[in-house]
Design an enzyme around this catalytic site. Structure first.
Site, PDB file in Angstrom:
ATOM      1  CG  ASN A 109      -1.992  -1.130   1.267  1.00  0.00           C
ATOM      2  OD1 ASN A 109      -2.055  -1.758   0.228  1.00  0.00           O
ATOM      3  ND2 ASN A 109      -2.767  -1.242   2.242  1.00  0.00           N
ATOM      4  CB  THR A 154     -17.065  39.138 -29.441  1.00  0.00           C
ATOM      5  OG1 THR A 154     -17.843  40.002 -30.335  1.00  0.00           O
ATOM      6  CG2 THR A 154     -15.826  39.686 -28.867  1.00  0.00           C
ATOM      7  CG  HIS A 155     -21.033  37.041 -30.037  1.00  0.00           C
ATOM      8  ND1 HIS A 155     -21.980  36.344 -28.892  1.00  0.00           N
ATOM      9  CD2 HIS A 155     -20.715  38.166 -29.549  1.00  0.00           C
ATOM     10  CE1 HIS A 155     -22.129  37.425 -27.947  1.00  0.00           C
ATOM     11  NE2 HIS A 155     -21.414  38.488 -28.092  1.00  0.00           N
ATOM     12  CB  SER A 276     -11.157  12.842 -48.900  1.00  0.00           C
ATOM     13  OG  SER A 276     -12.233  11.826 -49.367  1.00  0.00           O
ATOM     14  CE  LYS A 282     -13.192  16.573 -47.529  1.00  0.00           C
ATOM     15  NZ  LYS A 282     -13.835  17.713 -46.583  1.00  0.00           N
ATOM     16  CD  GLU A 289     -11.359  17.484 -38.502  1.00  0.00           C
ATOM     17  OE1 GLU A 289     -11.610  16.197 -38.601  1.00  0.00           O
ATOM     18  OE2 GLU A 289     -11.471  18.126 -39.409  1.00  0.00           O
ATOM     19  CE1 TYR A 316      -4.320   0.442  -2.606  1.00  0.00           C
ATOM     20  CE2 TYR A 316      -5.280  -1.596  -1.855  1.00  0.00           C
ATOM     21  CZ  TYR A 316      -4.948  -0.619  -2.944  1.00  0.00           C
ATOM     22  OH  TYR A 316      -4.967  -1.422  -4.081  1.00  0.00           O
TER      23      TYR A 316
HETATM   24  N1  ARG Z   1      -1.989  -3.093  -7.674  1.00  0.00           N
HETATM   25  C1  ARG Z   1      -2.474  -2.395  -6.258  1.00  0.00           C
HETATM   26  C2  ARG Z   1      -2.893  -1.147  -6.599  1.00  0.00           C
HETATM   27  O1  ARG Z   1      -2.561  -0.634  -7.581  1.00  0.00           O
HETATM   28  C3  ARG Z   1      -1.082  -2.375  -5.309  1.00  0.00           C
HETATM   29  C4  ARG Z   1      -1.520  -2.401  -3.895  1.00  0.00           C
HETATM   30  C5  ARG Z   1      -1.916  -3.600  -3.418  1.00  0.00           C
HETATM   31  N2  ARG Z   1      -2.527  -3.728  -2.299  1.00  0.00           N
HETATM   32  C6  ARG Z   1      -3.090  -4.588  -1.542  1.00  0.00           C
HETATM   33  N3  ARG Z   1      -3.606  -4.237  -0.281  1.00  0.00           N
HETATM   34  N4  ARG Z   1      -3.905  -5.526  -2.273  1.00  0.00           N
HETATM   35  O2  ARG Z   1      -3.340  -0.636  -5.706  1.00  0.00           O
END
Ligand code: ARG
Length: 468
Positions: A109, A154-155, A276, A282, A289, A316
């Site tokens: 994490n 403008t516009h 085109s 063209k 675009e 997390y």
């Molecule tokens: N692949 C996970 C992510 O992108 C990594 C962290 C994983 N952590 C866990 N507790 N499973 O968030």
């Protein structure tokens, strides 16, 4: 082999593995992952949690992995769940038991929070540099076209005459603000999440300040739960990138209009146009675009991450894995668009005579004609009405204010004298507008000087880049 197999009695279902895995996309930051691991073990050894020997062995292994991935000898396959597991598994394969100590005092994490931050930080620097190139190109055009008259709108209706330098200068300001937004993000993301563990820190005596400094962060993050679940900087980046795309898209829209047969203000270079399959005549502005079109994709990424984050409890949650593909895609899209747009702009031909001719038609000097009367003592509201009637006369006679005979002017208002023609000439209309920010030459010179100084300076992202 999973990193977390111990508690399980069954293999993961294959569909589950595929659904859960992120390695197909998070391999993009293998460099950052390894860099983070090297800093982590360096700190662990400094704190006496690993020996110097263990540290050296692990770092040599990690450097080997980095080299082998970079030169293609080590392929990142789909057997592992994510890049973190892949690197760790490969390290153990290379150096044996010592490799198993890499993850001491760390969780995926805080690891992924770090990797993503390092990755985004590098990309902020890269995008900032691309925007600077674009600004240099815009500055070049601005300096060349201070006397190229064109209608200002403008516009999408002709309003008052300006110069091409002034018109394009508006985009200089927009992209300048975009760069400053990137620098703000850069400054705000200067905190290192590594050492936050899964959510509640660790019991090891980690030196988080040291790790932060090894990774060029100003300081460690101050709340471990926030550290592993903060994706604000991604939202900020995608917001800033959406604004970059909005600016590019507006500029593209103008170029598409200017490039039409009706306007012919510009001609996009053959190298930046397409044809085109059916209509031989063209030459289409597809690149402009496509840039305009891809704007939607980057906005989509922003809305997507905002929606993913909404309602996530601390800390997390796996939902956050969704931050990656869309961020990578938005970054690649924006980088491609800025580079292509810069190329298209630098090769584009400006038909200055056509622009000037267009500015002369469409009564773009009507405000100046009213100002003439005001300078001769007529209240502005009356002057406005008088010029309105004169414009009607011109429309009936199919001529411009410049071509209308003086007796026609005098019929409507006797205040007019011969000097009206001088007062409403294109040169006067533009050249007299010299308050700062206006298209007049004195004002533009001043602004060009400021733009030049700006380009000569290094901003926060560039300064940091030099010291990396
Ligand atoms: N692949 C996970 C992510 O992108 C990594 C962290 C994983 N952590 C866990 N507790 N499973 O968030």
């Amino acid at each position: 082999m999973k990193l977390w197999g111990g508690r399980f009695t069954k293999e993961t279902d294959e569909l589950v593995h595929n659904f859960n895995a992120s390695i197909s996309f998070d391999q993009k930051f293998y460099r950052q992952d390894i860099k983070g691991s090297i800093a982590h073990v360096t700190m662990l050894a400094k704190q006496g949690i690993l020996t110097g020997q263990e540290r050296d062995k692990i770092i040599a292994g990690l450097e080997g992995i980095l080299k082998d991935i970079a030169n293609g000898t080590l392929k990142i396959d789909g057997s592992q769940e994510d890049i973190h597991s892949f690197v760790e598994a490969n390290l153990i394969l290379r150096i044996g038991e010592t490799g198993k100590k890499l993850h001491t005092g760390r969780s995926r994490n805080d690891q992924v929070a770090l990797d993503m931050k390092l990755f985004v930080r590098d990309e902020v620097v890269a995008i900032n540099a691309l925007l600077k190139n674009l600004l240099q190109e815009i500055y070049q055009l601005m300096s060349e076209h201070t006397a190229t008259f064109m209608p200002g709108f403008t516009h999408l209706q002709k309003a008052q005459p300006v110069t091409l330098s002034h018109h394009i200068g508006a985009y200089f300001e927009m992209f300048k603000r975009d760069r400053s937004r990137l620098c703000d993000i850069y400054a705000r993301m200067d905190t290192c999440p590594l050492g936050s563990g899964a959510l509640a820190g660790t019991t090891y005596p980690l030196d988080r300040c040291y790790t932060a400094s090894l990774l060029d962060f100003g300081s460690p993050t101050l709340n471990s739960m926030d550290s592993v679940s903060d994706r604000d900087y991604i939202i900020e980046l995608l917001s800033a990138l959406s604004t970059v795309m909005m600016h590019l898209s507006r500029f593209c829209e103008e170029i598409i209009i200017w490039n039409t047969n009706e306007y012919r203000f510009v001609e996009i270079d053959d190298a930046y146009s397409t044809g085109s399959s059916i209509m031989p005549q063209k030459k289409n502005p597809d690149i402009a675009e496509l840039i305009r079109g891809k704007t939607g994709r980057v906005y989509g990424a922003l809305v997507s991450i905002l929606t993913t984050m909404k309602g996530l409890p601390l800390a997390y949650n796996k939902d956050m894995q969704e931050d990656k593909e869309l961020t990578f895609d938005a970054i690649d899209t924006v980088k491609g668009c800025i580079a292509l747009f810069t190329g298209m702009l630098s090769t584009m031909k400006f038909n200055c005579d056509t622009m000037e001719e267009s500015a002369k038609n469409g009564f773009t000097n009507a405000t100046d004609a009213a100002d003439y009367l005001v300078n001769h003592g007529v209240p502005f509201r009356d002057a406005h009405g008088i010029i309105g009637r004169l414009v009607l006369t011109c429309i009936e006679k199919d001529c411009s204010l410049d071509a209308l005979p003086l007796d026609e002017y005098r019929k409507i208002c006797p205040v007019f004298g011969e000097d009206i023609y001088e007062a409403i000439s294109m040169e006067t209309c533009v050249n007299k507008r010299n308050t700062i920010g206006a298209p007049g030459p004195a004002a533009m010179d001043e602004v060009l000087k400021i733009c030049k100084e700006y380009l000569a300076q290094k901003d926060l992202c560039e300064k940091e880049k030099d010291t990396l």
